[in-house]
Enzyme design. Structure first.
Site, PDB file in Angstrom:
ATOM      1  NE  ARG A 136      38.025  48.779  70.757  1.00 62.91           N
ATOM      2  CZ  ARG A 136      38.393  50.050  70.652  1.00 62.91           C
ATOM      3  NH1 ARG A 136      38.562  50.594  69.465  1.00 62.91           N
ATOM      4  NH2 ARG A 136      38.580  50.783  71.714  1.00 62.91           N
ATOM      5  CB  SER A 195      40.559  56.545  67.148  1.00 63.79           C
ATOM      6  OG  SER A 195      40.194  55.194  67.055  1.00 63.79           O
ATOM      7  N   GLY A 197      38.188  61.465  68.350  1.00 61.97           N
ATOM      8  CA  GLY A 197      37.132  62.445  68.634  1.00 61.97           C
ATOM      9  C   GLY A 197      37.533  63.435  69.708  1.00 61.97           C
ATOM     10  CD  GLU A 198      37.197  61.652  72.995  1.00 63.66           C
ATOM     11  OE1 GLU A 198      36.036  62.064  72.786  1.00 63.66           O
ATOM     12  OE2 GLU A 198      37.594  60.553  72.588  1.00 63.66           O
ATOM     13  CG  ASN A 286      32.801  62.053  71.372  1.00 63.32           C
ATOM     14  OD1 ASN A 286      33.364  60.983  71.182  1.00 63.32           O
ATOM     15  ND2 ASN A 286      33.470  63.170  71.560  1.00 63.32           N
ATOM     16  CG  ASP A 328      32.437  61.014  75.526  1.00 63.68           C
ATOM     17  OD1 ASP A 328      32.535  61.118  74.288  1.00 63.68           O
ATOM     18  OD2 ASP A 328      33.093  60.178  76.179  1.00 63.68           O
TER      19      ASP A 328
END
Length: 606
Positions: A136, A195, A197-198, A286, A328
């Protein structure tokens, strides 16, 4: 501090008062502030530290924007999703790319590449990135350019030469802890998140010293108070219609056993900063896993807006938007700071368009909840937000936990990618409105039991997505929003989700990109008046920006389809449920655009 004894009488008193006043002198980073104040630059990812995405430039305006032409283009050489935007500082442009996270410094006079950096990252990082290999963007301060690489390395360069000044490891990609966020510089600190979370990564925000790269503080989203940098007595939250202390073990009490250790709450969105309050604002994502049956409780402080002291990291206040998230609905979207009237009262506000479909207005000083309303009428998973408790009123029919694992809950609006994902909205100080790129998408959601293995996906749900039924048939809207009343002012339908960051200007414009690849500029006083439209080489998930060089205003945007909405095309996925459900929902995209990776810059003809 020892003060010599010759200060007597009034001078002594004056000195005492001067010393007492010293702690009240709060400064942001002076160099960043100077660069922001010069409207010719685009000095931060949002154009300022408030995340307003507004420019005072007005050479291009409502009367002439229709004449804009392509001034120049640049290819990054990478065919994945291009999010964020370049920075422009004093005649130099700094571009980034998705993995492998190339950086280019370009002289605007000649468009010559002054220097280029291409890190040697392990390709094993790629499958650890859930929703495309996006990045980003960069940060700039004091002659340093800062990059947050996918493999979690935070790198500082000499902006003139590209020489690496320092680098530090922010996470462990082998466990899924990768990075997609832009770093931000507030005061003497580089702020970054994480990053994953999954993958069951436990989220945090971290501050590093701008000059040395040394970690100054690290605040986890979930877990013990000390590791979250939360003061049980002084960190406040919205409770029973007022602010009250969070209390001891506010997170631990809301998780089953040690589930918090793999509890998510990652921090890959955008951060804002209020210099007068010395607070950094951001959202947490999440809880892990997506199967809610495996993590009973409110799962604090996932899905939360945090305000933290930028020097110490200690949380001043926290507000959880979606306790016990069953859908989510990551809470990472940007916090826009604006001084507005809320229900008729002048307010130092924080405005946040959450994935869960509610637009929130909070008092950014105290954290008090002021407004929470749907910003897409299709939102159905909750009837509203109880303003006394701050909790959404969940509709039982759309609870994915109610039926338990292996039961498919149908017709939930919005889909997991939210009424808005990370694509940032803008605020216009002239119209006093917020300009919001939105997704008009619903889903079916079937949770299933999943075991945690470090470095492996820890999702536990099968999703399918589709346009919101019974409406305009498209998958997106571009809206204007009154954050003081919580009302949609106007809505402009789009065929696909509007997955681009918005730019507003003093020239009366609001500009955004579409997934098919159009850059559009509309009249900010009437967004249904489309004044400019141009098809770029690929779908747009980048953020529109503007700058001035040699007396001429330019407007630019990345094109390069990808991100969660475009993951099917970017990663070559074909099954409807692939890409966490997005592939089927956006299958038609490949009839309108193709992969790309370029910057297109527009200007008025000479």
């Amino acid at each position: 501090m020892r003060i010599s004894g010759h200060f007597k009488g009034r001078p002594w008193r004056h000195l005492v008062w001067a010393l007492l006043a010293l702690p009240l002198l709060v400064s942001a980073n002076a160099d960043v502030e100077k660069n922001i104040a010069n409207s010719k630059n685009w000095a931060t990812q949002a154009g300022d530290m408030y995340n307003q995405r507004y420019s005072k430039l007005k050479q291009v305006n409502t009367t002439n924007v229709g004449k804009m032409q392509v001034a120049w283009t640049f290819s990054t050489g990478v065919l994945r999703g291009h999010e964020g935007s370049p920075l422009v500082i004093d005649g130099m442009m700094y571009l980034h790319s998705p993995f492998p996270n190339k950086v280019f410094a370009i002289d605007l006079e000649t468009q010559k590449i002054v220097w280029k950096y291409e890190p040697k990252q392990d390709p094993a990082v790629i499958p650890q990135m859930c929703c495309d290999t996006v990045n980003r963007g960069l940060a700039y301060a004091e002659g340093k350019l800062i990059l947050q690489q996918a493999d979690s390395m935070l790198v500082a360069f000499d902006a003139k030469t590209g020489k690496v000044l320092w680098s530090v490891k922010n996470g462990d990609p082998k466990t899924g802890a990768v990075n997609t966020n832009a770093p931000h510089v507030f005061k003497d600190k580089v702020i970054t998140g994480i990053s994953g979370g999954e993958w069951g990564v436990r989220g945090f925000l971290a501050a590093y010293d701008l000059n040395t790269g040394k970690q100054v503080w690290k605040a986890y989203s979930v877990g013990p108070d000390a590791e979250m940098l939360m003061d049980p007595e002084k960190t406040m939250t919205w409770t029973d219609g007022k602010m009250a202390p969070v209390g001891k073990d506010s997170s631990l009490k809301t998780w089953k056993d040690d589930q918090w250790k793999i509890g998510g709450g990652t921090t890959w969105g955008w951060y804002s900063y209020d210099k007068a309050l010395n607070l950094v604002y951001y959202g947490t994502g999440n809880p892990s896993t997506w199967n809610p049956a495996q993590r009973p409780g409110d799962n604090k402080w996932s899905m939360t807006i945090f305000a933290r002291d930028v020097d110490t990291g200690v949380a001043k206040w926290a507000y959880q938007m979606t306790p016990y998230d069953e859908w989510d609905f990551d809470g990472v979207n940007e916090m826009i700071l604006a001084d507005i009237d809320v229900k008729g009262k002048p307010t130092k506000a924080l405005v946040h368009f959450d994935r869960n479909g509610f637009g929130y207005t909070l008092d950014r000083v105290t954290g008090a909840l002021l407004v929470a309303e749907k910003y897409d009428p299709a939102v159905n998973w909750a009837t509203g937000v109880d303003m006394k408790t701050g909790r959404p009123q969940v509709v039982a029919k759309y609870s994915t936990a109610q039926g338990g694992p292996d039961v498919n809950t149908k017709g939930i609006c919005p889909a997991a990618l939210g009424t808005k994902d990370q694509q940032p909205a803008s605020y216009d100080p002239e119209t006093k409105l917020f300009y919001v790129p939105t997704n008009h998408v619903c889903m079916d959601y079937e949770p299933f039991k999943v075991e945690y293995t470090a470095g492996q996906p820890y999702v536990g749900a099968t999703l399918s997505m589709f346009p919101a039924p019974g409406s305009h048939g498209g998958m997106g809207n571009f809206i204007t929003w009154n954050a003081g009343t919580g009302k949609i002012v106007q809505s402009k339908a789009e065929k696909f989700s509007v997955w681009s960051g918005v730019l507003n200007t003093a020239g009366g414009l609001s500009c955004y990109g579409t997934l098919e690849g159009y850059l559009k500029c509309v009249d900010k006083k009437d967004i249904k008046k489309e004044l400019f439209k141009f098809k770029t080489p690929s779908g747009i998930i980048g953020n529109v920006f503007t700058y001035e060089f040699k007396g001429k205003q330019y407007i630019g945007v990345f094109s390069g389809i990808g991100g969660w909405a475009g993951i099917g095309m970017a990663a070559g996925l074909e099954k409807d449920n692939d890409g966490l459900g997005a592939v089927g929902g956006y299958r038609e995209l490949n009839q309108y655009t193709e992969l790309g990776g370029s910057l297109t810059v527009f200007a008025l003809p000479n």
